[in-house]
Design a protein around this motif. Structure first.
Motif, PDB file in Angstrom:
ATOM      1  N   ILE A 117     -59.402  14.251  -2.424  1.00 33.62           N
ATOM      2  CA  ILE A 117     -58.307  13.377  -2.011  1.00 33.62           C
ATOM      3  C   ILE A 117     -58.463  11.998  -2.632  1.00 33.62           C
ATOM      4  CG2 ILE A 117     -57.254  12.213  -0.040  1.00 33.62           C
ATOM      5  CD1 ILE A 117     -57.948  14.722   1.629  1.00 33.62           C
ATOM      6  N   GLU A 118     -59.672  11.432  -2.541  1.00 31.24           N
ATOM      7  CA  GLU A 118     -59.913  10.121  -3.124  1.00 31.24           C
ATOM      8  C   GLU A 118     -59.802  10.171  -4.644  1.00 31.24           C
ATOM      9  OE1 GLU A 118     -60.283   6.196  -3.280  1.00 31.24           O
ATOM     10  OE2 GLU A 118     -60.108   7.383  -1.439  1.00 31.24           O
ATOM     11  N   ALA A 119     -60.228  11.284  -5.233  1.00 34.86           N
ATOM     12  CA  ALA A 119     -60.123  11.441  -6.688  1.00 34.86           C
ATOM     13  C   ALA A 119     -58.660  11.396  -7.129  1.00 34.86           C
ATOM     14  CB  ALA A 119     -60.762  12.759  -7.125  1.00 34.86           C
ATOM     15  N   LYS A 120     -57.798  12.056  -6.372  1.00 36.89           N
ATOM     16  CA  LYS A 120     -56.375  12.070  -6.715  1.00 36.89           C
ATOM     17  C   LYS A 120     -55.778  10.672  -6.590  1.00 36.89           C
ATOM     18  CE  LYS A 120     -52.044  14.470  -5.676  1.00 36.89           C
ATOM     19  NZ  LYS A 120     -51.399  15.518  -4.842  1.00 36.89           N
ATOM     20  N   ARG A 121     -56.145   9.959  -5.532  1.00 38.20           N
ATOM     21  CA  ARG A 121     -55.664   8.589  -5.367  1.00 38.20           C
ATOM     22  C   ARG A 121     -56.117   7.706  -6.527  1.00 38.20           C
ATOM     23  NH1 ARG A 121     -57.667   8.205   0.785  1.00 38.20           N
ATOM     24  NH2 ARG A 121     -55.853   9.082   1.860  1.00 38.20           N
ATOM     25  N   THR A 122     -57.385   7.860  -6.900  1.00 33.59           N
ATOM     26  CA  THR A 122     -57.936   7.054  -7.993  1.00 33.59           C
ATOM     27  C   THR A 122     -57.257   7.390  -9.313  1.00 33.59           C
ATOM     28  OG1 THR A 122     -60.074   6.944  -6.857  1.00 33.59           O
ATOM     29  CG2 THR A 122     -60.064   6.437  -9.215  1.00 33.59           C
ATOM     30  N   ALA A 123     -57.053   8.686  -9.559  1.00 36.54           N
ATOM     31  CA  ALA A 123     -56.389   9.104 -10.794  1.00 36.54           C
ATOM     32  C   ALA A 123     -54.994   8.507 -10.878  1.00 36.54           C
ATOM     33  CB  ALA A 123     -56.319  10.627 -10.858  1.00 36.54           C
ATOM     34  N   LYS A 124     -54.258   8.542  -9.779  1.00 39.59           N
ATOM     35  CA  LYS A 124     -52.905   7.994  -9.753  1.00 39.59           C
ATOM     36  C   LYS A 124     -52.922   6.503 -10.052  1.00 39.59           C
ATOM     37  CE  LYS A 124     -48.727   8.377  -6.913  1.00 39.59           C
ATOM     38  NZ  LYS A 124     -48.196   8.879  -5.610  1.00 39.59           N
ATOM     39  N   ARG A 125     -53.889   5.799  -9.463  1.00 40.00           N
ATOM     40  CA  ARG A 125     -54.016   4.354  -9.692  1.00 40.00           C
ATOM     41  C   ARG A 125     -54.336   4.039 -11.144  1.00 40.00           C
ATOM     42  NH1 ARG A 125     -58.482   1.292  -9.799  1.00 40.00           N
ATOM     43  NH2 ARG A 125     -59.796   2.881  -8.835  1.00 40.00           N
ATOM     44  N   LEU A 126     -55.075   4.942 -11.804  1.00 46.32           N
ATOM     45  CA  LEU A 126     -55.486   4.724 -13.189  1.00 46.32           C
ATOM     46  C   LEU A 126     -54.431   5.174 -14.197  1.00 46.32           C
ATOM     47  CD1 LEU A 126     -59.212   5.860 -12.884  1.00 46.32           C
ATOM     48  CD2 LEU A 126     -58.405   3.518 -13.249  1.00 46.32           C
ATOM     49  N   GLY A 127     -53.312   5.680 -13.711  1.00 43.81           N
ATOM     50  CA  GLY A 127     -52.236   6.084 -14.608  1.00 43.81           C
ATOM     51  C   GLY A 127     -52.316   7.511 -15.097  1.00 43.81           C
ATOM     52  N   ILE A 128     -53.140   8.330 -14.449  1.00 46.44           N
ATOM     53  CA  ILE A 128     -53.257   9.743 -14.803  1.00 46.44           C
ATOM     54  C   ILE A 128     -52.204  10.521 -14.030  1.00 46.44           C
ATOM     55  CG2 ILE A 128     -54.778  11.764 -14.725  1.00 46.44           C
ATOM     56  CD1 ILE A 128     -57.159   9.846 -14.860  1.00 46.44           C
ATOM     57  N   PRO A 129     -51.416  11.384 -14.688  1.00 47.60           N
ATOM     58  CA  PRO A 129     -50.379  12.144 -13.969  1.00 47.60           C
ATOM     59  C   PRO A 129     -50.996  13.121 -12.969  1.00 47.60           C
ATOM     60  CG  PRO A 129     -50.601  12.938 -16.230  1.00 47.60           C
ATOM     61  CD  PRO A 129     -51.432  11.687 -16.140  1.00 47.60           C
ATOM     62  N   VAL A 130     -50.438  13.189 -11.774  1.00 42.35           N
ATOM     63  CA  VAL A 130     -50.997  14.028 -10.715  1.00 42.35           C
ATOM     64  C   VAL A 130     -49.964  15.045 -10.232  1.00 42.35           C
ATOM     65  CG1 VAL A 130     -52.563  12.193  -9.964  1.00 42.35           C
ATOM     66  CG2 VAL A 130     -50.330  12.420  -8.873  1.00 42.35           C
ATOM     67  N   VAL A 131     -50.445  16.086  -9.590  1.00 43.58           N
ATOM     68  CA  VAL A 131     -49.571  17.096  -9.002  1.00 43.58           C
ATOM     69  C   VAL A 131     -48.911  16.509  -7.750  1.00 43.58           C
ATOM     70  CG1 VAL A 131     -49.448  19.425  -8.046  1.00 43.58           C
ATOM     71  CG2 VAL A 131     -51.141  18.896  -9.787  1.00 43.58           C
ATOM     72  N   PRO A 132     -47.589  16.674  -7.554  1.00 40.88           N
ATOM     73  CA  PRO A 132     -46.949  16.200  -6.327  1.00 40.88           C
ATOM     74  C   PRO A 132     -47.602  16.846  -5.111  1.00 40.88           C
ATOM     75  CG  PRO A 132     -45.309  16.847  -7.958  1.00 40.88           C
ATOM     76  CD  PRO A 132     -46.634  17.307  -8.488  1.00 40.88           C
TER      77      PRO A 132
END
Length: 447
Positions: A117-132
């Motif tokens: 969960i935290e990894a997904k939040r961090t990825a989103k913050r860093l501009g990495i596209p995430v799964v909805p």
């Protein structure tokens, strides 16, 4: 540079790291269980320390014993390989407290990326596209229904602390959701001691694409291209190749640039792999592995860069040896994971190897720690070797792989070699036309 590195692993990866250390003129120490006393890496190391009986919890996962081995031998760094303690933040912290360098990222970065969960939040913050999907853990069925309705069915429920396919359930309709949620939480709690789960959109026919990244810990980051790991069984990779047959040069440069920038912005140190599902031209982040990957040799084959050398260099404070513009991609590479398993049922097949002959010739590499007369113990992962083949293009690589598989001989136990001999002759594989569900469908048909 380090004077002495302790290798906290076993099998082919321990031997792989040992070879890199020897090339760099660094003394080596290996730890081993009583079951691995005759292993190849134990025979070749400068020093070895027995740290316990066969069960992993009493040996390769015994942090106290490994730290004691460092102190006894004077090792100033530890390379964890992959698996075991390679993504254990507590282990990295304890080594730091003893002034021993962990050849990998900081404990904080391991924690961030180890929590899905935290990894997904961090990825989103860093501009990495995430799964909805959900922004955090989901505990109530009402909340799960709301999120699923927003992103649309089917959805997948995943364990926050999970991996290897455990704690993952798919709900195709609202009627499936309650059971899927309860089952995933129960499995997650049993497997990881943490029943937190989250919800994501389930992609129907994606490929699994991962990007190899490196950071120097001081704000610099690079990528070494992508690998296609879509041929999987029960979420376990079987065959990996680079570059992906599904991507074009523009897509490759775009996702690589995004990942390299993210690693730089994170201040990450060492090797990492950012993993995506890829469908209809879009990338969706699923997780980041904060360690060396089993499939790293295919990246080495197409770049000509030793990633273990790079890990050691970065960990010693020497920074990255290359800039992004220095990294060139040459040809195509495929890796087949050779497991001590029945090729149809995938039942483990421990026992004594009576004859072991590896293929050779241009573009052929075999990473393995076994030999004729070696007894495969029943206590650990079934991987006994990796066949890596490189060619000027994918067609040449496939032809070379077919020849190498015909030459590979492992007698005395069952292995997955027959499976790869079947796959290399399959039209879909030859055309690069497969997704993450392809192999399981192929095996279910009994072809």
């Amino acid at each position: 540079m380090f004077q002495k590195i302790l290798i906290a692993n076993r099998g082919e990866i321990a031997l792989r790291v040992l070879r890199a250390c020897k090339e760099l003129g660094i003394q080596t120490v290996v730890v081993h269980s009583t079951a691995d006393a005759d292993a190849m890496h134990v025979r070749l190391a400068d020093e070895s320390v027995c740290i316990g009986p066969p069960p992993s919890r009493d040996s390769y996962l015994n942090i106290h014993q490994i730290v004691a081995a460092c102190e006894i031998t004077g090792a100033d760094a530890v390379h964890p390989g992959y698996g075991f303690l390679s993504e254990n933040a507590k282990f990295a912290d304890i080594l730091a407290a003893h002034n021993i360098t962990f050849i990998g990222p900081s404990g904080d970065h391991i924690r961030i990326m180890g929590d899905k969960i935290e990894a997904k939040r961090t990825a989103k913050r860093l501009g990495i596209p995430v799964v909805p999907g959900s922004d955090g853990a989901v505990t109530e069925e009402k909340e799960a229904r709301r999120i699923a309705a927003e992103i649309g069915y089917p959805v997948i429920i995943k364990a926050s602390a999970g991996g290897g396919g455990r704690g993952m359930k798919v709900a195709h309709t609202e009627a499936d959701l309650e059971v899927a949620l309860q089952t995933a939480r129960t499995e997650a709690g049993a497997a990881f001691g943490d029943d937190a789960v989250y919800i994501e959109k389930y992609l129907e026919k994606p490929r699994h694409i991962e990007v190899q990244v490196f950071g120097d810990g001081f704000g610099q980051g690079v990528h070494f291209g992508e690998r296609d790991c879509s041929l999987q069984r029960r979420h376990q990779k079987v065959w990996e190749e680079a570059p992906s047959p599904a991507l074009n040069a523009e897509e490759r440069a775009r996702i690589g640039g995004i990942c390299a920038k993210a690693i730089a912005d994170l201040g990450y140190s060492g090797a990492g792999t950012i993993e995506f599902l890829y469908e209809n031209g879009e990338f969706y982040f699923i997780e980041m592995n904060t360690r060396l990957q089993v499939e790293h040799p295919v990246t080495e084959a197409i770049t000509g860069i030793d990633l273990v050398h790079e890990q050691i260099r970065v960990a010693s404070g020497g920074g990255l040896s290359v800039r992004q513009e220095d990294i060139k991609f040459n040809g195509h590479a495929i890796e087949c994971r050779i497991n001590a398993e029945d090729p149809r049922t995938f039942t483990p097949s421990p026992g004594t190897i009576t004859h072991f002959h590896t293929p050779g010739g241009l573009g052929i590499r075999v990473d393995s720690g076994v030999y004729s007369g070696y007894k495969i113990p029943p206590y650990y992962d079934s991987l006994i070797g990796k066949l890596i083949v490189h060619g000027r293009n994918r067609v040449e690589c496939m032809m070379r792989l077919r020849r190498a598989l015909d030459e590979f001989v492992v007698d005395g136990i069952k292995t997955t070699l027959p499976l790869f001999r079947d796959l290399v002759g399959n039209a879909d594989i030859a055309n690069g036309d497969y997704d993450i569900h392809w192999l399981e469908k192929y095996l279910a048909k009994g072809e």
